[in-house]
Enzyme design. Structure first.
Site, short mmCIF file in Angstrom:
data_model
loop_
_atom_site.label_atom_id
_atom_site.label_comp_id
_atom_site.label_asym_id
_atom_site.label_seq_id
_atom_site.Cartn_x
_atom_site.Cartn_y
_atom_site.Cartn_z
N SER A 24 -11.35 -1.18 5.86
CA SER A 24 -9.93 -0.95 5.58
C SER A 24 -9.22 -0.53 6.86
CB SER A 24 -9.80 0.16 4.54
OG SER A 24 -8.46 0.57 4.41
N THR B 20 0.93 -1.14 0.00
CA THR B 20 0.00 0.00 0.00
C THR B 20 0.96 1.18 0.00
OG1 THR B 20 -1.77 -1.09 1.24
CG2 THR B 20 -1.65 1.27 1.50
N GLY C 90 0.76 -0.93 5.45
CA GLY C 90 1.09 -1.94 6.47
C GLY C 90 -0.08 -2.80 6.88
O1 DON Z 1 -7.22 -1.37 3.22
C1 DON Z 1 -6.53 -2.10 3.91
O2 DON Z 1 -6.57 -2.10 5.13
C2 DON Z 1 -5.54 -3.02 3.23
N1 DON Z 1 -6.04 -3.39 1.95
C3 DON Z 1 -4.24 -2.32 3.16
C4 DON Z 1 -3.18 -3.21 2.62
C5 DON Z 1 -1.84 -2.81 3.03
O3 DON Z 1 -1.62 -1.82 3.66
C6 DON Z 1 -0.76 -3.70 2.66
N2 DON Z 1 0.48 -3.19 3.11
N3 DON Z 1 1.45 -2.85 3.29
#
Ligand code: DON
Length: 598
Positions: free
Chosen positions: A475, A404, A497
């Site tokens: 999320s 992300t 994260g």
């Molecule tokens: O929206 C969310 O909480 C997840 N899809 C975020 C994914 C994520 O942060 C992966 N990371 N480093």
């Protein structure tokens, strides 16, 4: 010696001492502040952009230098990240944005949906929800197999894992309602990076190499991302992505949600068995929503409301911790960390039980964020012992994921944007849209596939986050803004994260607001994380083994893990200008000021 002389001499002495104290005090304070910190933020006389990739930060800085505000720069940076950071920057994903701009709302007369803006200080704040939605043909049990087991492959690596993309709509809506420059101007750097190309960086080359097994499973992704030997320095051009960006720049939302891009996406879904159809794309709307607001030690904190579970959980943790003497107990001491962990576990229990998409589920937000409830939670924390997770909620298994991206912008007028965007996993589903040059998310895995069964981030969630047509998955993304006690803008932060996003943001805020670290030190300081299940504290390298032993003596299980988060952050300086801190945990991150002074 005459008394007159002694009097004069005394007076002069006192005058000198007073003058010296007055003159030296601020200098000494500055010197102390400067020399007490091991990391230092970038400074700019104008605005600042901090993102996970240097060329994308430069794109934002270029837009600031052209007279753009924080929203223009954030949108330009996000589109550029879709080009230069394909593992997380995206057109085929979604995200959240929280903004504050000085002055009256610029949105009037721009064809914007009515925005529940918040007046704060001398400006307005609003949040933009461009989280992806479940396709209309999705259903609650779509990832549960015949034996009642969750089909992880289907939930994360198939066309069923793809939710309706929200990023193009969210970035365009933010820009249309709150930007200052033209759409063509803010999208120009991304188009240039995609069409003229850029030298492939070592970070991206390594990342693509690592993702090769995933990308190889999709013929379009193979063609797009596995061209040649992935040599750092080779010119990395993406003509199909450039064409898609140009189409969006020319036509706005219909350029993505209708016409050839939409046709290519739907054809892929029909051919290979996915659920997204034209009605899903045409019906997608990003939303303007009111940010969540709380006060922490006299600072207004604005953050993202559901379907982010991040904002509520962050504010709960802050409120529980607020009256505790964390500064006195010490930064990263076992006593401080123990209290933080216990607060984290209580807040994550609520997150997983209560939260979901507000358009689909009712949530007791007022109660969860009330001072009385924070007090109730605080009373459950014992300073001497960890409370085992089994006492708080039923067990669930766990695992972790990794991508992300978060960017923060400050503009010279004090405008601030915190923007987090994602494909969910690195490179999302690994599947790209033929002829359109971009990857699709696997955000459907953020829903509860089956109540009580953990998702990729070890989050064991309830039916509030069950899959339903058109619904947005819960999320953890937590873009957050902080204000000075007098209401002036101060700080923008956030992080990737997965489930660790929320605790990363918490620690940046506590380090800065409670422990007095400067922005760069607050971002760099070693992090910990706990989320109830697994019943353990994850800690980064850098926490003393003595501290770990003290935590273990309080019945905590402590596990040293990979680094957590990447909290690219900025600050607005009260005297004008800004500071930026790129998180050192990810290679390639950069905070770049508007003027080439640093
Ligand atoms: O929206 C969310 O909480 C997840 N899809 C975020 C994914 C994520 O942060 C992966 N990371 N480093």
């Amino acid at each position: 010696m005459s008394t007159a002389f002694i009097n004069w001499s005394n007076r002069l002495h006192w005058l000198w001492l007073t003058l010296a104290t007055v003159l030296a005090a601020p200098v000494q304070a500055d010197v102390l502040q400067e020399s007490s910190q091991r990391f230092h933020p970038q400074w700019s006389a104008g605005g600042m952009v901090a993102s996970q990739e240097r060329l994308a930060s430069l794109a934002g800085a270029e837009i600031l230098a052209s007279g753009g505000n924080a929203v223009d720069a954030a949108v330009a940076t996000a589109f550029a990240l879709a080009v230069t950071l394909p593992q997380a920057g995206n057109l085929g994903g979604g995200g959240f944005l929280v903004l504050w701009l000085p002055g009256p709302s610029p949105a009037a007369g721009r064809g914007c949906p009515t925005a529940p803006e918040l007046r704060l200080g001398r400006g307005l704040a609003v949040a933009v929800n461009f989280r992806e939605t479940a396709p209309l043909a999705a259903s609650a049990g779509m990832f549960v197999g015949p034996e009642g087991e969750v089909d992880r492959q289907r939930a994360t690596r198939s066309l069923f894992s793809v939710a309706v993309p929200g990023s193009p709509a969210g970035l365009l809506l933010s820009h249309r309602c709150y930007g200052r420059l033209s759409r063509a101007t803010v999208m120009a750097p991304a188009i240039r990076l995609a069409s003229s190309g850029f030298p492939l960086g070592k970070e991206l080359a390594d990342s693509l190499r690592q993702a090769t097994p995933l990308l190889q499973t999709d013929p379009t992704s193979s063609q797009l991302f596995l061209k040649g030997p992935l040599r750092p320095g080779q010119l990395w051009r993406q003509p199909l992505l450039a064409a898609s960006l140009r189409r969006i720049a020319d036509q706005g939302e219909p350029g993505f949600y209708e016409g050839p891009i939409a046709d290519a996406l739907v054809t892929l879904m029909r051919k290979r068995g996915g659920l997204i159809r034209h009605a899903d794309l045409k019906g997608y709307r990003a939303q303007l929503v009111r940010p969540l607001q709380a006060r922490f030690r006299n600072h207004a904190v604005l953050t993202m409301p559901p379907p982010s579970g991040g904002g509520v959980t962050l504010l709960q943790m802050l409120q529980v911790l607020e009256p505790m003497a964390l500064a006195e107990l010490g930064l990263n001491s076992a006593a401080t960390l123990h209290r933080m962990v216990e607060a984290m576990n209580l807040a994550y229990r609520d997150r997983n039980h209560w939260l979901g998409d507000p358009d689909h589920v009712a949530m007791p937000l007022e109660r969860l964020l009330s001072a009385a409830y924070a007090e109730q939670l605080r009373a459950q924390i014992r300073s001497e012992r960890h409370r085992p997770a089994v006492e708080l909620a039923a067990e669930g298994p766990s695992s972790a994921g990794t991508n992300t991206t978060h960017l923060s912008v400050a503009d010279p007028q004090g405008g601030m944007v915190a923007l987090t965007t994602t494909l969910n996993f690195a490179y999302g589903s690994g599947i790209s849209v033929p002829g359109a040059g971009f990857l699709l998310n696997n955000e459907m895995d953020d829903f509860t596939a089956k109540p009580g069964v953990a998702n990729a981030y070890g989050l064991v969630q309830g039916s509030a986050n069950a899959i339903a047509p058109g619904k947005r998955p819960l999320s953890s993304m937590t873009p957050t803004l902080v204000f000075r006690p007098d209401g002036r803008p101060w700080l923008a932060t956030g992080s990737p994260g997965g489930s660790r996003i929320i605790t990363t943001v918490l620690q940046v805020l506590l380090n800065r607001l409670v422990h007095g670290l400067n922005l760069a030190a607050a971002v760099a300081s070693p992090r910990i994380h706990s989320q109830l299940w697994p019943d353990q504290i994850s800690v980064e390298q850098g926490l003393s083994p003595d501290t770990v032993r003290l935590l273990e003596a309080k019945d905590h299980r402590v596990v040293v893990t990979a680094t957590m988060g990447s909290a690219n952050s900025v600050e607005v300086l009260p005297e004008g200008g800004s500071l930026g801190a790129a998180d050192p945990r990810r290679r390639g991150a950069a905070a770049i000021g508007e003027l080439p002074l640093n």
